[in-house]
Design a protein around this motif. Structure first.
Motif, PDB file in Angstrom:
ATOM      1  N   TYR A 100       0.823  -1.204   0.000  1.00 37.73           N
ATOM      2  CA  TYR A 100       0.000   0.000   0.000  1.00 37.73           C
ATOM      3  C   TYR A 100       0.856   1.251   0.000  1.00 37.73           C
ATOM      4  CZ  TYR A 100      -3.709  -3.277   1.125  1.00 37.73           C
ATOM      5  OH  TYR A 100      -4.575  -4.328   1.092  1.00 37.73           O
ATOM      6  N   ASN A 101       0.225   2.342  -0.386  1.00 42.37           N
ATOM      7  CA  ASN A 101       0.939   3.614  -0.428  1.00 42.37           C
ATOM      8  C   ASN A 101       1.248   4.100   0.980  1.00 42.37           C
ATOM      9  OD1 ASN A 101       0.727   3.632  -3.187  1.00 42.37           O
ATOM     10  ND2 ASN A 101      -1.107   4.891  -3.229  1.00 42.37           N
ATOM     11  N   SER A 102       2.473   4.493   1.208  1.00 38.79           N
ATOM     12  CA  SER A 102       2.892   5.134   2.440  1.00 38.79           C
ATOM     13  C   SER A 102       3.964   6.125   2.065  1.00 38.79           C
ATOM     14  CB  SER A 102       3.439   4.103   3.434  1.00 38.79           C
ATOM     15  OG  SER A 102       4.717   3.668   3.013  1.00 38.79           O
ATOM     16  N   ILE A 103       4.411   6.923   3.012  1.00 39.32           N
ATOM     17  CA  ILE A 103       5.432   7.903   2.645  1.00 39.32           C
ATOM     18  C   ILE A 103       6.757   7.225   2.295  1.00 39.32           C
ATOM     19  CG2 ILE A 103       4.378   9.684   4.071  1.00 39.32           C
ATOM     20  CD1 ILE A 103       6.686   9.300   6.050  1.00 39.32           C
ATOM     21  N   LEU A 104       6.876   5.930   2.622  1.00 45.26           N
ATOM     22  CA  LEU A 104       8.108   5.211   2.301  1.00 45.26           C
ATOM     23  C   LEU A 104       8.156   4.752   0.847  1.00 45.26           C
ATOM     24  CD1 LEU A 104       8.561   3.037   5.521  1.00 45.26           C
ATOM     25  CD2 LEU A 104       9.483   5.298   5.010  1.00 45.26           C
ATOM     26  N   TRP A 105       7.074   4.928   0.097  1.00 40.52           N
ATOM     27  CA  TRP A 105       7.073   4.525  -1.311  1.00 40.52           C
ATOM     28  C   TRP A 105       8.171   5.258  -2.089  1.00 40.52           C
ATOM     29  CZ3 TRP A 105       6.898   8.035  -5.141  1.00 40.52           C
ATOM     30  CH2 TRP A 105       6.384   9.297  -4.846  1.00 40.52           C
ATOM     31  N   PHE A 106       8.509   6.469  -1.632  1.00 42.39           N
ATOM     32  CA  PHE A 106       9.531   7.262  -2.314  1.00 42.39           C
ATOM     33  C   PHE A 106      10.856   6.506  -2.392  1.00 42.39           C
ATOM     34  CE2 PHE A 106      13.156  10.139  -1.603  1.00 42.39           C
ATOM     35  CZ  PHE A 106      13.149  10.820  -2.808  1.00 42.39           C
ATOM     36  N   LEU A 107      11.192   5.771  -1.327  1.00 37.11           N
ATOM     37  CA  LEU A 107      12.455   5.039  -1.310  1.00 37.11           C
ATOM     38  C   LEU A 107      12.457   3.918  -2.335  1.00 37.11           C
ATOM     39  CD1 LEU A 107      13.003   4.828   2.565  1.00 37.11           C
ATOM     40  CD2 LEU A 107      14.017   6.447   0.945  1.00 37.11           C
ATOM     41  N   ILE A 108      11.332   3.211  -2.452  1.00 37.22           N
ATOM     42  CA  ILE A 108      11.240   2.136  -3.433  1.00 37.22           C
ATOM     43  C   ILE A 108      11.345   2.705  -4.850  1.00 37.22           C
ATOM     44  CG2 ILE A 108       9.811   0.229  -4.275  1.00 37.22           C
ATOM     45  CD1 ILE A 108       8.478   0.155  -1.539  1.00 37.22           C
ATOM     46  N   ALA A 109      10.667   3.825  -5.089  1.00 40.30           N
ATOM     47  CA  ALA A 109      10.720   4.458  -6.405  1.00 40.30           C
ATOM     48  C   ALA A 109      12.134   4.926  -6.730  1.00 40.30           C
ATOM     49  CB  ALA A 109       9.749   5.643  -6.448  1.00 40.30           C
ATOM     50  N   MET A 110      12.846   5.457  -5.742  1.00 35.81           N
ATOM     51  CA  MET A 110      14.211   5.922  -5.977  1.00 35.81           C
ATOM     52  C   MET A 110      15.140   4.761  -6.283  1.00 35.81           C
ATOM     53  SD  MET A 110      15.530   8.954  -6.107  1.00 35.81           S
ATOM     54  CE  MET A 110      16.861   8.821  -7.309  1.00 35.81           C
ATOM     55  N   ALA A 111      14.939   3.639  -5.604  1.00 36.40           N
ATOM     56  CA  ALA A 111      15.746   2.439  -5.896  1.00 36.40           C
ATOM     57  C   ALA A 111      15.502   1.982  -7.328  1.00 36.40           C
ATOM     58  CB  ALA A 111      15.410   1.330  -4.905  1.00 36.40           C
ATOM     59  N   ALA A 112      14.242   2.042  -7.781  1.00 38.85           N
ATOM     60  CA  ALA A 112      13.919   1.651  -9.152  1.00 38.85           C
ATOM     61  C   ALA A 112      14.578   2.586 -10.163  1.00 38.85           C
ATOM     62  CB  ALA A 112      12.403   1.648  -9.346  1.00 38.85           C
ATOM     63  N   VAL A 113      14.607   3.883  -9.860  1.00 33.88           N
ATOM     64  CA  VAL A 113      15.249   4.845 -10.757  1.00 33.88           C
ATOM     65  C   VAL A 113      16.739   4.547 -10.891  1.00 33.88           C
ATOM     66  CG1 VAL A 113      15.911   7.279 -11.011  1.00 33.88           C
ATOM     67  CG2 VAL A 113      13.559   6.681 -10.413  1.00 33.88           C
ATOM     68  N   TYR A 114      17.365   4.128  -9.791  1.00 31.90           N
ATOM     69  CA  TYR A 114      18.801   3.815  -9.833  1.00 31.90           C
ATOM     70  C   TYR A 114      19.100   2.654 -10.783  1.00 31.90           C
ATOM     71  CZ  TYR A 114      21.027   6.897  -6.446  1.00 31.90           C
ATOM     72  OH  TYR A 114      21.573   7.987  -5.824  1.00 31.90           O
ATOM     73  N   LEU A 115      18.139   1.766 -10.976  1.00 31.83           N
ATOM     74  CA  LEU A 115      18.356   0.678 -11.920  1.00 31.83           C
ATOM     75  C   LEU A 115      18.566   1.202 -13.339  1.00 31.83           C
ATOM     76  CD1 LEU A 115      15.660  -1.898 -10.693  1.00 31.83           C
ATOM     77  CD2 LEU A 115      18.149  -2.060 -10.407  1.00 31.83           C
TER      78      LEU A 115
END
Length: 326
Positions: free
Chosen positions: A120-135
């Motif tokens: 679910y959406n939480s303020i921690l989603w930003f970290l997951i999205a940033m990890a994906a961008v690093y890929l």
């Protein structure tokens, strides 16, 4: 044919100011929502003013990372960054679990709570999205040196983002089908937009004009078109994109960016992002009546002050710096 201009290694204090503005916006949007639907209130205006907050974080990353020379990046760079983000995510979940468990508001075990913060959406989603961008970073880093191809990909992602915005207006598409951290067209677009702004310099007059026009259009858009939509569904709007560019550019031009406090506060943006929500909820648990005129501004300032104070104490410790170092 490549176009690879030399990249200055001098610190840009304007970027520190962008981080602070984005940090204040994130806290503000969580304090001011929910607001009364159909009523033009101060909380509503403040809430929609913070729409560029998350885009600005991705733009800062793109601005700083994309111009780096590929030869300066070791093979372990991306894996180390992704691991640091995953580590912070896991530790943040544990911190949240400990806090909410102490308050007696949890009704599930740690594993179920952890799953909730992934699904679910939480303020921690930003970290997951940033990890994906690093890929995608190694590819985008090289693409940045090929201007025409870079702009073509940026336009493609911008078109996809605008299309998602329209689908949200018509069919509530993303809310129904795509969780927040998986909306990569936004995060890659703003990451690349930050890289583009490393090449471009707009005059202050142009930026102020852009800010005035885009801010006015933002309020009109959300009042007449998307009045009941969370601001997270406005990231693909051209208005949001222009407003983010204006704020980013004005922060880089601002004389305030050279103040020593700016550099100091910018180092706290990540712990403030992670910790401000529990701080806000702790303040709201206090026996204080917040139903007075201007209460939202007071609550924003109090939440920021307490969170910055706690973050400063944490970052003075070796463990704190290890946790929040990405």
């Amino acid at each position: 044919m490549t176009n690879a201009p030399s990249v200055s290694t001098t610190r840009d204090p304007g970027i520190d100011l962008v981080k602070i503005v984005a940090m204040v916006m994130v806290v503000t949007m969580h304090v001011t929502f929910p607001f009364p639907n159909g009523i033009l209130t101060l909380t509503r205006v403040l809430y929609y003013s913070c729409t560029p907050a998350i885009p600005l974080f991705f733009m800062v990353s793109g601005f700083l990372l994309l111009p780096r020379a590929p030869s300066s990046l070791p093979l372990t760079y991306v894996p180390r960054k992704i691991w640091a983000i995953i580590r912070l995510f896991i530790l943040s979940v544990l911190i949240y679990y400990a806090i909410y468990n102490a308050w007696g508001v949890l009704h599930s075990g740690l594993i179920n709570y952890f799953k909730r913060y992934i699904i679910y959406n939480s303020i921690l989603w930003f970290l997951i999205a940033m990890a994906a961008v690093y890929l995608f970073y190694p590819v985008l880093n090289r693409l940045w040196r090929h201007r025409k191809a870079y702009i073509a990909v940026l336009v493609l992602l911008g078109t996809m983002s605008a299309g998602a915005f329209v689908l949200d207006l018509l069919y509530n598409f993303e809310a129904r089908h795509i969780i927040q951290y998986a909306r990569l067209w936004y995060w890659l677009f703003y990451f690349m937009l930050g890289g583009l702004l490393h090449r471009l310099t707009l005059s202050r007059r142009a930026l102020w004009t852009l800010l005035t026009v885009s801010a006015t259009a933002m309020y009109l858009q959300d009042w007449f078109i998307a009045k009941n939509v969370f601001l997270e569904f406005d990231y693909g709007s051209p208005v949001t994109i222009l407003l983010a560019v204006a704020i980013f550019g004005l922060c880089r031009h601002a004389g305030l960016a050279h103040h020593p406090a700016v550099k100091f506060l910018s180092t706290l943006f990540l712990p403030v992002y992670i910790l401000h929500l529990p701080v806000l909820e702790a303040i709201l648990k206090c026996d204080i009546d917040w139903n007075f005129s201007g209460s939202c501004v007071c609550l924003i300032l109090l939440t920021l002050a307490v969170t910055v104070g706690i973050s400063r104490l944490i970052m003075r410790t070796r463990v704190g710096r290890w946790i929040f170092h990405l």
